[in-house]
Scaffold this active site. Sequence first.
Site, PDB file in Angstrom:
ATOM      1  N   ASP A 141       0.553  -0.986  -0.105  1.00 35.44           N
ATOM      2  CA  ASP A 141       0.223   0.071  -0.522  1.00 35.44           C
ATOM      3  C   ASP A 141       0.592   1.002   0.067  1.00 35.44           C
ATOM      4  OD1 ASP A 141      -1.450   1.910   0.519  1.00 35.44           O
ATOM      5  OD2 ASP A 141      -2.031   1.160   2.069  1.00 35.44           O
ATOM      6  N   LYS A 171       2.728  11.446  -3.768  1.00 36.83           N
ATOM      7  CA  LYS A 171       2.167  11.062  -4.255  1.00 36.83           C
ATOM      8  C   LYS A 171       0.718  11.432  -5.097  1.00 36.83           C
ATOM      9  CE  LYS A 171      -1.775   6.787  -3.539  1.00 36.83           C
ATOM     10  NZ  LYS A 171      -2.261   6.318  -2.389  1.00 36.83           N
ATOM     11  N   GLU A 181      -7.323   1.121  -4.794  1.00 35.29           N
ATOM     12  CA  GLU A 181      -7.582  -0.042  -3.203  1.00 35.29           C
ATOM     13  C   GLU A 181      -8.980  -0.052  -2.611  1.00 35.29           C
ATOM     14  OE1 GLU A 181      -6.346   4.355  -2.075  1.00 35.29           O
ATOM     15  OE2 GLU A 181      -3.753   3.978  -2.622  1.00 35.29           O
ATOM     16  N   ASP A 229     -13.453   5.313   2.707  1.00 41.80           N
ATOM     17  CA  ASP A 229     -12.282   5.356   3.329  1.00 41.80           C
ATOM     18  C   ASP A 229     -11.920   7.145   3.220  1.00 41.80           C
ATOM     19  OD1 ASP A 229      -9.029   5.575   3.251  1.00 41.80           O
ATOM     20  OD2 ASP A 229      -8.997   4.707   1.443  1.00 41.80           O
TER      21      ASP A 229
END
Length: 575
Positions: A10, A72, A149, A172
């Site tokens: 991850d 990211k 994800e 999330d």
Amino acid sequence: MGERVVVGIDLGTTYSLVSVLRDDVPIVLPNALGEHLTPSAVSVDEQGVWLVGAAARARAVTHPLSTVLAFKRDMGTDRTYRLGGTTKSPVELSAMVLAELKRDAEAALGIPITEAVITVPAYFGDRQRQATRDAAEIAGLRADRIVNEPTAAALAYGLHRRDRDLRVCVLDLGGGTFDVTILSIADGIIEIHASAGDARLGGEDFTDAIVTWALEAITQRHGAAPRPDTREHARVREAAEHAKKILSREPTAGLALPGLALGRATVDVTLALDREQALRLWKPLLDRLRAPITRALRDASLLPSAIDEVLLVGGATRMRPVVELASSVFGKLPSHQLPPDEAVALGAAVQAALEQGHSAVEDVVVTDVAPFTLGVESSEISGNAVVGGLFVPVLERGTTIPASRVKRFFTLHPEQTQLNVRVFQGEHSLVRDNHFLGEYLLKGLPTRRAETTAVDVRLTYDLNGILEVEMSVVGSSRTEQLVIEQRPGKLGRAAVDEARRAMASLKIHPRSTLPNRTALERAEALFVQLTGPERDTLGVVLGHFRATLESQDPAVIEPARKELAALTAALARRE
Ligand code: AMP
């Protein structure tokens, strides 16, 4: 454990994790510090030594100009960062994090690791996915499979093993973003139906709400409050963050700020916050969480009651009001048995086991959605003029892939013998605004007096980003094929090799002494924030630890490191 081990990774905005299936159960592997979460942070020190993880994260406070976080967010863009006298791309920085995780996995498993399944947000486009693959390659990892994800979260919860079809909503809530995904699981196929989100809403906003409240309370009592971007303000924020986490476990939390400097005065501040008060502070944020959920349900044409499972992912879903909101929207208790910051990594390990044909994992096909529309250029005759450059969508964005779609095109004139099939990716009506992928010149078309020739163009897109263009001349058996493998943004072989060489030449901090270095950097970061007796105490223990490092004797160093780490944790009120 067999010869070939594929790990799950991850690669997160704030933290990254590496995991593997052991005895049929996915587990997160510890890093050099024995911790599960490795901050996605890179820093370079004055000696040109590169640090990745917690030590780098701590340096964001003491050396902000030679430390990078949250890169990211820039994956797939041309942004670069200057640090340590060099320039690094988000791909190279991600590669450094991946290399660190590879090193940790190899240490934990005792074998070389060369393959990984890496997760990305469902909304990542081709470019961002390719950038992730390139980063893996630079780190010496093959990442044939990139997994969304939320799909990984569903795998971690073992939903693919249930013996009935399921509709799942994954919520999330991370530090800075909120993602909602609706997926279905049927006959071993996991399909994403809709995703929505708020890129500016996360756990940090809940902390900020407490900070605002605390500053008001301090002003009321003492006539002034710390200003933004000051150390005292940072202390208030840290206390607020701590209180937020306490409220996930207990009905009340205290904010203790002894010796808070307000101008020339120094005051001792203690504030108490209970769940009811916090709920009032957070009400606007909780309301904002509803909108993306509603949007995703609408896009998937589902009522909340049609959702069989609600999964909570991301550290901030530990907050009670978030769990309560999910329960009230869906009319059922959400699943949050797995540690929310580990669920995605655990699912990546399950997918990795699938890749290896692991017997413990039944066959599941994971599908994806096309992030962009794929289409072909066409021209129209308007009076005497020919208007070219028009984009005709063939395979719409959001289509579940692998997918195949066909559309019929015609030559403009009956006597036309050639047709240039030009393929583009994008959402604009003119091809010049979209991204050119490839072309094929179809020659020797039959000419007929009266009619134009029809050509069926079929676009087939697979999970590895390979696009097949098949052109069939209607009324004949002729079929031509063009395969477009070149992925947008993909680094060429030479660029990857160059980046690998550049990384190999970097001095990376040795893994064996990383715990010492991290203890130092964490203590340093706290030292600059503290004042008064706490700072003095930390200074003494820090000095003692530095002295033991000179001895190079682990028997002397380790007890001193433990003492320093314990004190740092206590003073920082880390959990
Ligand atoms: P992530 O990006 O998934 O690591 O999420 C980090 C966010 O989760 C941060 O805003 C943290 O403050 C928050 N978080 C972590 N643990 C807890 C907790 N026990 N209670 C409330 N929020 C938490």
